[in-house]
Write an enzyme that holds these catalytic residues in place. Sequence first.
Site, mmCIF file in Angstrom:
data_model
loop_
_atom_site.group_PDB
_atom_site.id
_atom_site.type_symbol
_atom_site.label_atom_id
_atom_site.label_comp_id
_atom_site.label_asym_id
_atom_site.label_seq_id
_atom_site.Cartn_x
_atom_site.Cartn_y
_atom_site.Cartn_z
ATOM 1 N N LYS A 36 63.757 -13.266 -39.749
ATOM 2 C CA LYS A 36 63.144 -12.088 -40.360
ATOM 3 C C LYS A 36 63.142 -12.239 -41.880
ATOM 4 O O LYS A 36 63.800 -13.121 -42.438
ATOM 5 C CB LYS A 36 63.911 -10.829 -39.956
ATOM 6 C CG LYS A 36 65.359 -10.799 -40.430
ATOM 7 C CD LYS A 36 66.058 -9.518 -40.016
ATOM 8 C CE LYS A 36 67.502 -9.514 -40.499
ATOM 9 N NZ LYS A 36 68.185 -8.240 -40.235
ATOM 10 N N ARG A 63 72.804 2.906 -36.552
ATOM 11 C CA ARG A 63 71.371 2.735 -36.824
ATOM 12 C C ARG A 63 70.627 2.973 -35.499
ATOM 13 O O ARG A 63 70.839 3.981 -34.839
ATOM 14 C CB ARG A 63 71.090 1.336 -37.378
ATOM 15 C CG ARG A 63 71.808 1.024 -38.681
ATOM 16 C CD ARG A 63 71.306 -0.256 -39.338
ATOM 17 N NE ARG A 63 71.298 -1.404 -38.453
ATOM 18 C CZ ARG A 63 71.133 -2.657 -38.851
ATOM 19 N NH1 ARG A 63 70.953 -2.916 -40.137
ATOM 20 N NH2 ARG A 63 71.143 -3.658 -37.993
ATOM 21 N N HIS A 123 75.026 -4.523 -32.421
ATOM 22 C CA HIS A 123 75.245 -5.187 -33.708
ATOM 23 C C HIS A 123 76.535 -4.662 -34.311
ATOM 24 O O HIS A 123 76.770 -3.451 -34.330
ATOM 25 C CB HIS A 123 74.069 -4.919 -34.654
ATOM 26 C CG HIS A 123 74.096 -5.735 -35.904
ATOM 27 N ND1 HIS A 123 74.061 -7.114 -35.889
ATOM 28 C CD2 HIS A 123 74.163 -5.379 -37.210
ATOM 29 C CE1 HIS A 123 74.096 -7.571 -37.140
ATOM 30 N NE2 HIS A 123 74.170 -6.539 -37.954
ATOM 31 N N ARG A 135 73.037 -14.427 -32.077
ATOM 32 C CA ARG A 135 71.984 -14.298 -33.091
ATOM 33 C C ARG A 135 72.492 -14.952 -34.372
ATOM 34 O O ARG A 135 73.435 -14.482 -35.005
ATOM 35 C CB ARG A 135 71.661 -12.815 -33.343
ATOM 36 C CG ARG A 135 71.138 -12.076 -32.126
ATOM 37 C CD ARG A 135 70.675 -10.669 -32.484
ATOM 38 N NE ARG A 135 71.719 -9.883 -33.142
ATOM 39 C CZ ARG A 135 72.666 -9.190 -32.510
ATOM 40 N NH1 ARG A 135 72.734 -9.197 -31.187
ATOM 41 N NH2 ARG A 135 73.558 -8.487 -33.196
ATOM 42 N N TYR A 179 62.923 -9.343 -75.878
ATOM 43 C CA TYR A 179 62.755 -7.894 -76.033
ATOM 44 C C TYR A 179 64.039 -7.215 -76.497
ATOM 45 O O TYR A 179 65.135 -7.546 -76.054
ATOM 46 C CB TYR A 179 62.323 -7.263 -74.707
ATOM 47 C CG TYR A 179 60.916 -7.594 -74.299
ATOM 48 C CD1 TYR A 179 59.828 -7.092 -75.011
ATOM 49 C CD2 TYR A 179 60.669 -8.400 -73.196
ATOM 50 C CE1 TYR A 179 58.524 -7.394 -74.633
ATOM 51 C CE2 TYR A 179 59.382 -8.707 -72.799
ATOM 52 C CZ TYR A 179 58.305 -8.196 -73.523
ATOM 53 O OH TYR A 179 57.023 -8.497 -73.151
ATOM 54 N N CYS A 226 62.418 -11.673 -69.178
ATOM 55 C CA CYS A 226 61.094 -11.045 -69.193
ATOM 56 C C CYS A 226 60.480 -11.091 -67.790
ATOM 57 O O CYS A 226 61.048 -11.644 -66.860
ATOM 58 C CB CYS A 226 60.187 -11.770 -70.180
ATOM 59 S SG CYS A 226 60.918 -12.012 -71.813
ATOM 60 N N MET A 227 59.301 -10.517 -67.645
ATOM 61 C CA MET A 227 58.650 -10.503 -66.338
ATOM 62 C C MET A 227 58.364 -11.911 -65.826
ATOM 63 O O MET A 227 58.530 -12.192 -64.636
ATOM 64 C CB MET A 227 57.346 -9.701 -66.405
ATOM 65 C CG MET A 227 56.642 -9.579 -65.058
ATOM 66 S SD MET A 227 55.097 -8.650 -65.143
ATOM 67 C CE MET A 227 55.702 -6.996 -65.448
ATOM 68 N N ASP A 228 57.952 -12.797 -66.728
ATOM 69 C CA ASP A 228 57.506 -14.122 -66.313
ATOM 70 C C ASP A 228 58.292 -15.266 -66.945
ATOM 71 O O ASP A 228 58.046 -16.428 -66.624
ATOM 72 C CB ASP A 228 56.027 -14.320 -66.685
ATOM 73 C CG ASP A 228 55.187 -13.109 -66.335
ATOM 74 O OD1 ASP A 228 55.130 -12.769 -65.146
ATOM 75 O OD2 ASP A 228 54.612 -12.492 -67.261
#
Length: 384
Positions: free
Chosen positions: A41, A137, A167, A220, A266, A312-314
């Site tokens: 998953k 859950r 679980h 699992r 920044y 930073c973002m990138d």
Amino acid sequence: MNDAVYYRDTWAEINLDAIEYNIKQMKQHIGTTTGLIAVVKANAYGHGYAQVAEAALKAGADMLAVAFLDEGILLRKAGLTVPILVMGAARPRDIQAAIDYQLTLTVFHRNWLKEAAAFHRMGKLQFHIKLDTGMGRLGIKSKSELEEVLKDSCSSDFAEAKGIFTHFSTADELDSSYFQEQFGKFETLIKGLQNTGMMIHCGNSATGLRFPERLFNALRFGISMYGLAPSSEMRGILPFPLKEAFSLHTKAVQVKKMAEGEKVSYGAVYEAEKEVWIATLPIGYADGWIRRLQHSEVLVNGKRAPIVGRICMDQCMIALTEPVPLGTQVTLIGSQGKEVIPVDEVAERLDTINYEITCSISTRVPRVYTRDGKVEEIVNFLLK
């Protein structure tokens, strides 16, 4: 590496040999009478759905497991034909999609089959029953509700119960008292079902590593398939060494000398205390390398170097004591020479768990799959 496949020098490397090794070791640990369900998953915990699934099956996994229907359909469209269990909640109205794609669903309350009957057109659904023994859950909590679902299954012409599971919420903690309580509840609920031919599975990675005698007929295998311990508490008690499959790399795209007093990034929160070399790396928080890692370290030429200034973002920046050539490889997770930055170290810096780190590396980052030390496949999600 084929530079034509992606156009930014940032990538995650997935060692398929490590995944296969971890599975083979676990299979040897749990014995031949216990099946292994490979949990893929969340894009195989960030490692890659189809590639990990195929490696797991090659190593001896008997079945796959995902969280929701869309993930199972993705694997079917990738050509995988083995049984796939959808462990999360599927809507009753989507029963026909599950049947069409031959996906095994999870039934977790007494009315699910009755609601699904209105949406069934053709074919037969296979499902596992989820029991809530203390996780709080999804799941059935009482023997009477379980018996009602089993009765509905027996009288149904469109659905068949093939398995039952629960679980554990504390199997990865050294204090096993709550685990024992949950296990006892599970034993009570499934009494009389062990010899029905159903798949019975209660164990996750932690349970398999610590309590292989309590797995019934299937395990699992999730986090430790990727070479990561289920918790920091368990690192010192693993029955066999795990091999991490995930590493994260980039390259220096600019290296410049900064004088004392000059600032970086920044907010100008980093100020050079003396002359320093600053390398810019093309990876940032949009890739999953989040701002809170500002004071963490990376590896350059086998040595640690600090990230300086805000991420930073990138992009982000690191401080060096001497210049390095443009294109020098920088490792954010993984090893260089004798130094290593494991996933757990990054998780500890962020006060979180290793699961979250690999899952958080975004699909902007290509995955490079290796086997026998050679690149086998490169997946650039942006250019697929």
